[in-house]
Write an enzyme that holds these catalytic residues in place. Structure first.
Site, PDB file in Angstrom:
ATOM      1  N   ASP A   1      59.396  51.341  40.278  1.00 54.85           N
ATOM      2  CA  ASP A   1      60.236  52.100  41.204  1.00 54.85           C
ATOM      3  C   ASP A   1      61.719  51.918  40.903  1.00 54.85           C
ATOM      4  OD1 ASP A   1      58.607  53.653  42.769  1.00 54.85           O
ATOM      5  OD2 ASP A   1      58.211  52.090  44.248  1.00 54.85           O
TER       6      ASP A   1
ATOM      7  N   GLU B   1      63.494  46.940  44.208  1.00 53.95           N
ATOM      8  CA  GLU B   1      63.065  48.176  43.543  1.00 53.95           C
ATOM      9  C   GLU B   1      63.971  49.356  43.875  1.00 53.95           C
ATOM     10  OE1 GLU B   1      59.037  48.870  44.798  1.00 53.95           O
ATOM     11  OE2 GLU B   1      59.444  48.065  46.793  1.00 53.95           O
TER      12      GLU B   1
ATOM     13  N   CYS C   1      57.156  42.104  38.533  1.00 52.94           N
ATOM     14  CA  CYS C   1      55.741  42.438  38.764  1.00 52.94           C
ATOM     15  C   CYS C   1      55.422  43.883  38.400  1.00 52.94           C
ATOM     16  CB  CYS C   1      55.354  42.169  40.222  1.00 52.94           C
ATOM     17  SG  CYS C   1      56.259  43.158  41.425  1.00 52.94           S
TER      18      CYS C   1
ATOM     19  N   HIS D   1      41.308  56.967  38.723  1.00 55.24           N
ATOM     20  CA  HIS D   1      40.221  55.987  38.774  1.00 55.24           C
ATOM     21  C   HIS D   1      39.617  55.752  37.403  1.00 55.24           C
ATOM     22  CE1 HIS D   1      39.174  56.064  43.342  1.00 55.24           C
ATOM     23  NE2 HIS D   1      40.161  55.271  43.051  1.00 55.24           N
TER      24      HIS D   1
END
Length: 584
Positions: A468, A444, A515, A199
């Site tokens: 991935d 992926e 992406c 975070h």
């Protein structure tokens, strides 16, 4: 004072120069003693009062959020409030006091240690980082119990004299504490722990504040008021730099500031190469509140809406799934916020490696287990609910559906059958939706890249998830520190799979996007352009820098170098040729 350099993980770009302000965790030292039977309930009440006080503190933080604060900060305060309400935090330590007669601090730390050990067993890096959120919440409670407050330097308003801007150095720091420091000349931070998906890293990127995490011993080696330089691009921290080094970094800092101001002028400039080829630049978002930043950066749409963020952080709700109406409202909010631009919503990418309940048993190889579309097909009612919500949102603007981790024809067929069923139920209820909503696949898994005709025949578009794809192609667990250095976007096998996918899509007249992180890496922009990529999707903060690379690119000059890269099997040759592309 001796100068030294520490190397960590770069999570937010830029350079910061300031004085160190050390933040020491309250949980480092707590008292351990047994409470007499007659005082047990009083000790229970003491802990309950501390938890209630932290609830009030978080509510006050939320109420006092400045209007220009990034939306992530409010979301993270909500997450901490939910964690605080979870019975694992609010009730389990009370039971420890009653059964073992531990004092409140000891009981809380005992429970947090138990939860932390459970999180340590989670393979997924993003979820493992959530352990730090639990620890940060516990530290807030401990500060109240121990009568200690967060040590804060005076703000500029409190001191008319000049104060050097400060860099927070901590073992870990919560987003809520980052907000508190923001008003006190906070210009960067350094932590011992953390990773790309923590975070603190997410907030650093959203605030556009230079940061380095995962430095291990920084909070022990750096002393209060030491001069510190953060090189956010390299993840390097220099403590007590020499005058010469300080001068060099000040010059670099000034140059970066000028470059950033120049980039802002490109917001409304169309992304077109020097030889006139248009390129589509899209944004990756986690929540609808990210849309304004995407528009501000000049994104022409959303290329990846990670819908799993709507399902996560639901502590205290027994991991209840969001309802169809709740999902619909969030998807509609994003669609409306993008003002007619396309929004690509990825279906739930969660499962064994991102369990909704982190305390549940995890698979031996989570990345290879029941995740993404496999999880959705195993939970058809949940999947149907999400598809209905997405379809309902498509009545308000251009929506595309992206399905992650497809590898088999039957997975595609079952997904399309579920979508057909969702459409039929909405028709029966006279609910409006776009009947022609496009459906695409995340490429992926190497098997998908090697069986593209199967995907092209059935689907409308492709989106390459490079994060991935690299992990699965190279058999590298990105979470495993011992092999993370082997993760290489420029491995010949990875480049071949990406090039094959782009080429197959082009020949079939299907849109192909990237992406993953490669899309936002300016060092790889020209290579991807040379491969034929015309659609990039990335974090909004990366978009203008990538646009600048596109505007300065000549496809005719790039093409022969790219072909040479794709023919090569030698890492040194590939690296040298990629560097050559940067100079063209």
């Amino acid at each position: 004072m001796a100068s030294f350099t520490l190397h960590g993980i770069p999570v937010s770009r830029g350079i910061s120069i300031g004085r160190a302000h050390l933040l020491t965790p309250a949980a480092l030292e707590v008292k351990h003693y047994l409470v007499p039977e007659e005082q047990v309930e009083a000790e229970v009440q003491r802990l309950q009062d501390a938890i209630a006080q932290v609830h009030r503190d978080l509510e006050a933080l939320w109420t006092d959020l400045p209007k220009d604060a990034p939306t992530e900060l409010g979301a993270f305060i909500d997450v901490h409030a939910l964690i605080l309400s979870d019975p694992m935090i609010s009730e389990a330590p009370l039971d420890i006091i009653r059964t073992r007669h531990y004092n409140a601090e000891w009981a809380l730390v005992t429970q947090i240690d138990e939860l932390s050990s459970q999180f340590d067993e989670i393979e997924d890096e993003y979820l493992r980082e959530r352990k730090h959120d639990i620890q940060q919440v516990a530290e807030r409670v401990l500060k109240v119990l121990m009568g200690t407050a967060l040590p804060m330097p005076p703000s500029r308003e409190d001191d008319d004299s000049y104060r050097p801007q400060m860099i927070v150095v901590a073992h870990d720091i919560s987003p809520a504490d980052m907000l508190a420091f923001r008003d006190r000349s906070f210009i960067g931070f350094v932590t011992d722990v953390g990773g790309q998906n923590s975070h603190t890293a997410i907030v650093a990127r959203s605030l556009d504040i230079p940061a380095a995490v995962g430095l291990s011993q920084a909070s022990r080696l750096i002393e209060q008021d030491d001069w510190v330089i953060i090189d956010g691009d390299a993840g390097v921290v220099i403590c007590n730099p020499s005058p010469l080094v300080l001068e060099q970094y000040r010059a670099r800092q000034a140059a970066l500031l000028k470059a950033r101001k120049r980039l802002l002028k490109l917001k409304k400039t169309p992304a077109v190469t020097r030889d006139g080829t248009p390129v589509t630049l899209l944004a990756n978002i986690e929540l609808p509140d990210d849309c304004p930043a995407a528009l501000e950066a000049g994104a022409t749409g959303v290329g990846l809406f990670r819908s799993e963020f709507l399902f996560m952080g639901r502590a205290g709700q027994q991991h209840k799934m969001p309802s169809e109406d709740e999902q619909f409202e969030q998807y509609r909010k994003a669609v409306l916020a993008m003002k007619g631009r396309p929004v690509t919503i990825r279906t739930l990418d969660i499962g064994a490696d991102k369990p909704l309940d982190p305390t549940e048993h995890n698979a031996l190889n989570p990345a290879l287990g029941l995740r993404a579309i496999r999880y959705c097909l195993a939970e058809p009612q949940m999947f149907l609910t999400q598809l209905r919500a997405i379809l309902r949102a498509s009545a308000y603007g251009k929506v595309r559906i992206l399905i992650p981790m497809l590898a088999h024809a039957f997975e595609i067929d079952q997904s399309l059958a579920m979508l057909k069923q969702a459409k039929a139920t909405l028709l029966d209820e006279n609910v409006k939706f776009d009947p022609a909503v496009e459906v695409g696949a995340m490429i992926e898994i190497p098997a998908a890249a090697l069986a593209l005709p199967m995907f092209i025949k059935r689907l409308d578009f492709l989106s390459i998830g490079t994060n991935d794809l690299i992990q699965y192609t190279l058999a590298i667990d990105r979470v495993d520190y011992e092999v993370a250095h082997l993760y290489n976007p420029l491995h010949p096998a990875v480049l071949q799979l990406i090039a094959m996918t782009i080429d197959a899509g082009k020949k079939a007249g299907k849109d192909v996007a990237v992406c993953g992180e490669m899309a936002g890496d300016v060092k790889l922009t020209r290579l991807l352009l040379g491969m034929g990529l015309r659609e990039f999707s990335m974090h909004p903060a990366q978009l203008l820098a990538v646009k600048q690379e596109i505007l300065n690119s000549d496809l005719k000059a790039i093409a022969p170098v790219t072909r040479r890269i794709l023919r090569s099997m030698e890492p040194a040759e590939i690296a040298q040729a990629v560097e050559q592309l940067q100079t063209m």
